[in-house]
Design an enzyme around this catalytic site. Structure first.
Site, short mmCIF file in Angstrom:
data_model
loop_
_atom_site.label_atom_id
_atom_site.label_comp_id
_atom_site.label_asym_id
_atom_site.label_seq_id
_atom_site.Cartn_x
_atom_site.Cartn_y
_atom_site.Cartn_z
NE ARG A 46 -2.33 0.63 3.70
CZ ARG A 46 -1.59 1.18 4.66
NH1 ARG A 46 -1.15 2.43 4.51
NH2 ARG A 46 -1.29 0.51 5.75
CE1 TYR A 98 -17.48 8.68 -16.66
CE2 TYR A 98 -16.13 8.98 -14.69
CZ TYR A 98 -16.93 8.19 -15.49
OH TYR A 98 -17.18 6.88 -15.13
CG ASP A 170 -9.78 14.00 -16.70
OD1 ASP A 170 -9.00 13.42 -17.47
OD2 ASP A 170 -10.83 13.46 -16.28
CE LYS A 195 -12.26 5.70 -19.38
NZ LYS A 195 -12.09 5.62 -17.93
#
Length: 402
Positions: A46, A98, A170, A195
């Site tokens: 982590r 989005y 973004d 993406k």
């Protein structure tokens, strides 16, 4: 060093133990120090993992930032950035964003007293007017999703910094191949790595890249405390995908321009949204910011109602009806019922997300086949005759109807 070279070599150094030209995949959850009094470079996945560290090094090199953090998803990355805010803070976001970003701003952050104003970023005076004493962040998408609006990043950064706010961009749709927002003044760049970076619809991930070491340290503290990190296998797949990012993206952009030109001349189409078309309202910004690469996403409005549009997106063979963008296979969706269904209807209508709007993600299939696939959908669902498409002369410089 050119971007394509960086994407292959930086963060992907050969394994010093075996000489393997591809770094190994480290699936370990925990790490032991090599000796009694030594400290391990990693202790718990982590907090850090060698495979994730390699990917983060690559991402920072692509965006030319001081460092990067890889997250479990694009939304986890957005959440990580927004956790810089506290109750009482104010965010300004674009109207063309989005659906998941809209949802976290309006339906999650609002629960803890963080307010959001949606402003069209083509109107910088409106952005100035929306600034409050509590404004701490401006969140932009470039291009926007799903209407592919553009923002003048340098101008927006000047406004944000003059009011002591951060500018986060973004950059998923443009990718660092077309735009590097940090070089234009942005403080944070976000990617949905699912993406274009990954490019093969086989991983889930997100990333933040920053230009300030203190900000990177703060974001790392939040990420480590909350745990939304990208899994090692997803990091490995993303690093593999990035190696072909530039060549994929350039080819996809070329096909997208052809398709946008085809759609703009189709009688069943009301409007086409694509930054590479002179009809795009921010075409001048596209020329300045996108390096001649206008993206692999094309949106258009049909002269049809909600149900006819749903039928259209189910009538294609090569364009698969699915959310997401940026992969080698082409996708088609209706934002009103899919990617942006989480919008309150009034906000969706106000943002211009019409029931007849369709979003295409252009893959690596031959562009002639993709256009013929759309032709078939027009004929079968809207009873339109085929529009002639040439079999030869696929010359990007000459234009589609040459």
């Amino acid at each position: 060093m050119h971007l394509s070279t960086r994407s292959i070599h930086i963060g992907n150094e050969k394994d010093p133990l075996t000489g393997a030209v591809i770094p190994p995949l480290y699936l370990a959850a925990t790490f032991a120090p090599p000796g009694e009094f030594s400290e391990a470079a990693f202790d718990y996945s982590r907090s850090g993992n060698p495979t994730r560290a390699g990917l983060e090094t690559t991402l920072a090199a692509l965006e030319e930032g001081v460092g990067a953090l890889a997250y479990a998803s694009g939304m986890a990355a957005i959440h990580g950035a927004l956790m810089l805010l506290k109750s009482g803070d104010h965010v300004i976001a674009g109207t063309d964003i989005y659906g998941g970003t809209y949802r976290i701003l309006h339906k999650i952050l609002s629960r803890v007293g963080i307010e959001t104003s949606l402003v069209p970023f083509d109107d910088l005076e409106a952005v100035e007017a929306a600034i409050r004493p509590t404004t701490r962040m401006i969140w932009a998408e470039n291009p926007g999703n799903p209407l592919l609006s553009l923002v003048d990043i340098e101008a927006l950064a000047e406004i944000a910094h003059r009011h002591d706010a951060l500018l986060a961009v973004d950059n998923t749709f443009a990718t660092p191949v077309a735009t590097q927002p940090l070089k234009l003044g942005a403080d944070i760049v976000m990617h949905s790595a699912t993406k274009f970076l990954g490019g093969h619809s086989d991983l889930l991930g997100g990333a933040l890249v920053v230009r300030d070491k203190a900000l990177l340290k703060e974001l790392y503290f939040i990420q480590n405390a909350t745990g939304g990190v990208m899994a090692p296998l997803d990091c490995y797949l993303c690093a593999r995908g990035i190696k072909t990012l530039e060549v994929r993206f350039r080819e996809q952009c070329k096909s997208a321009l052809w398709i946008a030109q085809f759609l703009e001349n189709h009688p069943a189409v009301k409007k086409v949204f694509y930054p590479g078309l002179p009809s795009h309202p921010q075409y001048d910004i596209a020329q300045k910011q996108l390096r001649g690469l206008y993206g692999a996403v094309v949106s258009f409005e049909l002269k049809a109602d909600f149900l006819a549009t749903k039928r259209f997106i189910s009538a294609t063979r090569l364009f698969q009806r699915a959310v997401s963008v940026g992969a080698v296979e082409s996708l088609i969706e209706q934002p009103a019922s899919m990617s942006h269904a989480s919008y309150d209807k009034a906000d969706r209508v106000k943002a211009g997300i019409d029931d007849g709007l369709i979003r295409l993600s252009i893959g690596l299939e031959h562009v002639q086949d993709l256009i013929e696939d759309l032709q078939g959908a027009f004929q079968h669902t809207l009873n339109h005759e085929a529009v002639h498409t040439p079999e030869v002369n696929w010359d990007l410089e000459a234009g589609y109807f040459s």
